[in-house]
Design a protein around this motif. Sequence first.
Motif, PDB file in Angstrom:
ATOM      1  N   LEU A 100      25.752  52.756  77.182  1.00  0.00           N
ATOM      2  CA  LEU A 100      26.673  51.832  77.848  1.00  0.00           C
ATOM      3  C   LEU A 100      27.163  52.380  79.188  1.00  0.00           C
ATOM      4  CD1 LEU A 100      28.722  50.521  74.810  1.00  0.00           C
ATOM      5  CD2 LEU A 100      27.293  49.145  76.322  1.00  0.00           C
ATOM      6  N   ALA A 101      27.143  53.691  79.342  1.00  0.00           N
ATOM      7  CA  ALA A 101      27.540  54.290  80.617  1.00  0.00           C
ATOM      8  C   ALA A 101      26.513  54.031  81.710  1.00  0.00           C
ATOM      9  CB  ALA A 101      27.743  55.791  80.436  1.00  0.00           C
ATOM     10  N   GLY A 102      25.354  53.543  81.333  1.00  0.00           N
ATOM     11  CA  GLY A 102      24.310  53.239  82.309  1.00  0.00           C
ATOM     12  C   GLY A 102      23.105  54.151  82.219  1.00  0.00           C
ATOM     13  N   ALA A 103      23.171  55.173  81.347  1.00  0.00           N
ATOM     14  CA  ALA A 103      22.020  56.063  81.139  1.00  0.00           C
ATOM     15  C   ALA A 103      21.125  55.421  80.084  1.00  0.00           C
ATOM     16  CB  ALA A 103      22.502  57.442  80.693  1.00  0.00           C
ATOM     17  N   ARG A 104      20.356  54.441  80.501  1.00  0.00           N
ATOM     18  CA  ARG A 104      19.634  53.589  79.551  1.00  0.00           C
ATOM     19  C   ARG A 104      18.302  54.162  79.087  1.00  0.00           C
ATOM     20  NH1 ARG A 104      21.973  48.413  79.327  1.00  0.00           N
ATOM     21  NH2 ARG A 104      24.172  48.726  79.859  1.00  0.00           N
ATOM     22  N   THR A 105      17.705  55.080  79.857  1.00  0.00           N
ATOM     23  CA  THR A 105      16.340  55.490  79.540  1.00  0.00           C
ATOM     24  C   THR A 105      16.176  56.991  79.292  1.00  0.00           C
ATOM     25  OG1 THR A 105      15.790  55.736  81.896  1.00  0.00           O
ATOM     26  CG2 THR A 105      15.387  53.586  80.887  1.00  0.00           C
ATOM     27  N   GLN A 106      17.160  57.812  79.628  1.00  0.00           N
ATOM     28  CA  GLN A 106      17.009  59.248  79.463  1.00  0.00           C
ATOM     29  C   GLN A 106      16.902  59.629  77.981  1.00  0.00           C
ATOM     30  OE1 GLN A 106      19.289  57.786  81.498  1.00  0.00           O
ATOM     31  NE2 GLN A 106      19.925  59.165  83.157  1.00  0.00           N
ATOM     32  N   MET A 107      16.301  60.767  77.736  1.00  0.00           N
ATOM     33  CA  MET A 107      16.210  61.289  76.380  1.00  0.00           C
ATOM     34  C   MET A 107      17.586  61.687  75.866  1.00  0.00           C
ATOM     35  SD  MET A 107      12.746  63.651  76.597  1.00  0.00           S
ATOM     36  CE  MET A 107      13.278  64.607  75.183  1.00  0.00           C
ATOM     37  N   ILE A 108      17.826  61.426  74.580  1.00  0.00           N
ATOM     38  CA  ILE A 108      19.025  61.871  73.882  1.00  0.00           C
ATOM     39  C   ILE A 108      18.569  62.641  72.655  1.00  0.00           C
ATOM     40  CG2 ILE A 108      21.170  61.194  72.750  1.00  0.00           C
ATOM     41  CD1 ILE A 108      21.139  58.606  74.343  1.00  0.00           C
ATOM     42  N   LEU A 109      19.146  63.825  72.445  1.00  0.00           N
ATOM     43  CA  LEU A 109      18.751  64.700  71.348  1.00  0.00           C
ATOM     44  C   LEU A 109      19.717  64.542  70.180  1.00  0.00           C
ATOM     45  CD1 LEU A 109      17.888  67.911  73.400  1.00  0.00           C
ATOM     46  CD2 LEU A 109      16.391  65.996  72.760  1.00  0.00           C
ATOM     47  N   LEU A 110      19.184  64.296  68.994  1.00  0.00           N
ATOM     48  CA  LEU A 110      19.967  64.026  67.797  1.00  0.00           C
ATOM     49  C   LEU A 110      19.908  65.231  66.861  1.00  0.00           C
ATOM     50  CD1 LEU A 110      18.549  60.440  67.070  1.00  0.00           C
ATOM     51  CD2 LEU A 110      20.288  61.106  68.744  1.00  0.00           C
ATOM     52  N   LEU A 160      14.968  58.642  71.669  1.00  0.00           N
ATOM     53  CA  LEU A 160      15.917  59.269  70.748  1.00  0.00           C
ATOM     54  C   LEU A 160      15.124  60.319  69.985  1.00  0.00           C
ATOM     55  CD1 LEU A 160      17.968  56.210  69.410  1.00  0.00           C
ATOM     56  CD2 LEU A 160      18.423  57.676  71.394  1.00  0.00           C
ATOM     57  N   ILE A 161      15.338  61.573  70.339  1.00  0.00           N
ATOM     58  CA  ILE A 161      14.506  62.683  69.894  1.00  0.00           C
ATOM     59  C   ILE A 161      15.309  63.599  68.972  1.00  0.00           C
ATOM     60  CG2 ILE A 161      13.059  64.595  70.682  1.00  0.00           C
ATOM     61  CD1 ILE A 161      12.174  61.794  71.695  1.00  0.00           C
ATOM     62  N   PHE A 162      14.704  64.026  67.876  1.00  0.00           N
ATOM     63  CA  PHE A 162      15.392  64.946  66.977  1.00  0.00           C
ATOM     64  C   PHE A 162      15.486  66.335  67.612  1.00  0.00           C
ATOM     65  CE2 PHE A 162      13.570  62.071  63.545  1.00  0.00           C
ATOM     66  CZ  PHE A 162      14.736  61.345  63.424  1.00  0.00           C
ATOM     67  N   ASP A 163      16.656  66.928  67.489  1.00  0.00           N
ATOM     68  CA  ASP A 163      16.963  68.239  68.063  1.00  0.00           C
ATOM     69  C   ASP A 163      16.884  69.266  66.941  1.00  0.00           C
ATOM     70  OD1 ASP A 163      17.892  70.372  69.526  1.00  0.00           O
ATOM     71  OD2 ASP A 163      19.797  69.449  70.087  1.00  0.00           O
ATOM     72  N   VAL A 164      15.916  70.203  67.013  1.00  0.00           N
ATOM     73  CA  VAL A 164      15.764  71.187  65.951  1.00  0.00           C
ATOM     74  C   VAL A 164      15.747  72.605  66.524  1.00  0.00           C
ATOM     75  CG1 VAL A 164      14.546  69.612  64.400  1.00  0.00           C
ATOM     76  CG2 VAL A 164      13.230  70.993  66.021  1.00  0.00           C
TER      77      VAL A 164
END
Length: 371
Positions: free
Chosen positions: A205-215, A248-252
């Motif tokens: 929602l902040a506008g970072a629509r496409t960058q990778m996020i680590l879960l 949406l990438i898993f962070d290990v």
Amino acid sequence: MFSVTGVLFSLVALATATPTLGFGGSKNCTKVLPPPRTAGKLAHVGVNIAGFDFGCGVDGTCTAAGAWPPLAEYYGHDGAGQMQHFVQNDGFNTFRLPVGWQFLTNDLESGVLNSTNFAKYDTLTCLGTGAHCIIDVHNYARFNGEIIGQGGPNDTTFAQLWFNIASHYKFESKVIFGVMNEPHDVPDINLWAKSVQKAVTAIRLAGARTQMILLPGNNWTSAATFVSNGSADALAKVVNLDGSHTNLIFDVHKYLDSDNSGTHDECVTNNIEEAWQPLTQWLRCNGRQALNTETGGGNTASCVTFLCQQIAFQAQNSDVILGYVGWAAGNFDTTYVLSEVPTQNGTTWSDTLLTQSCLSPKSGSQKGSTS
């Protein structure tokens, strides 16, 4: 309330809303799925540049005063110079920049960024090198001993922090958002997944629509237990605004010493059988990917052997394992047990044994034997 691309969005609503989930649970493939022929080269290879996380305990009791910014004018360790060296000499393309939550903001509830401290942190970002930068909040799913969404800061507070960070980096395509470093002893993994969902929603929602996020998952987000402890299944339900799982990438994490703590200079395993084989099977079966954002060992012969084998296996499975980020350079002393700090002599930098032998893509470790 805050405005997001012209739409007023309430964080209270964010904290109470139930997201539309595009995935109902994980599959259990009984047949071993081999990597595709296109696998063989890791997309992300790099090093953690530590310092802004100094002063953080594993209970999330970070202190801003305890941070040692890896900036030449503060403690003499030139994090920016290290990154330039790693890019130019070793071919690294990804750096993880751990930072304490308490360093970033003076106001827990609003998450408003401390302008002075954030400016220091922002100075370190590696975008000038052309590399990817992982923004890593290094608080172990906690703030001053209390677990996010489970007795500690509520999801709204956590989401607000990430909204503010993402608002700053929303146009930077090479910024990767590391939601949280190493959650551990989290009582309810499904509640933790809901906290992660709120952070992901706020980032988008902040506008970072496409960058990778680590879960990140439970048990220090260990690659060996990511599936068995329920983290994979719970985090598989976290989605983007459109219900997709894109980026949406898993962070290990996975170390190679006797107790997987990353506190010993000798390595005893390549982690392949107990961690990477089952994880790659699950990821491929479920159409997901992971990034190994902490791994490493001492500058010893045993770690050269085992880490090179681990990296070679990851490269062979690069369709689901995107890469690795070694621990650690930055403001550590060169005598630190897992030091990857290059030694500077005038304008010349020299890498550690482990960096030269395994971590550097130029070492050839991605093509080495995994036997």
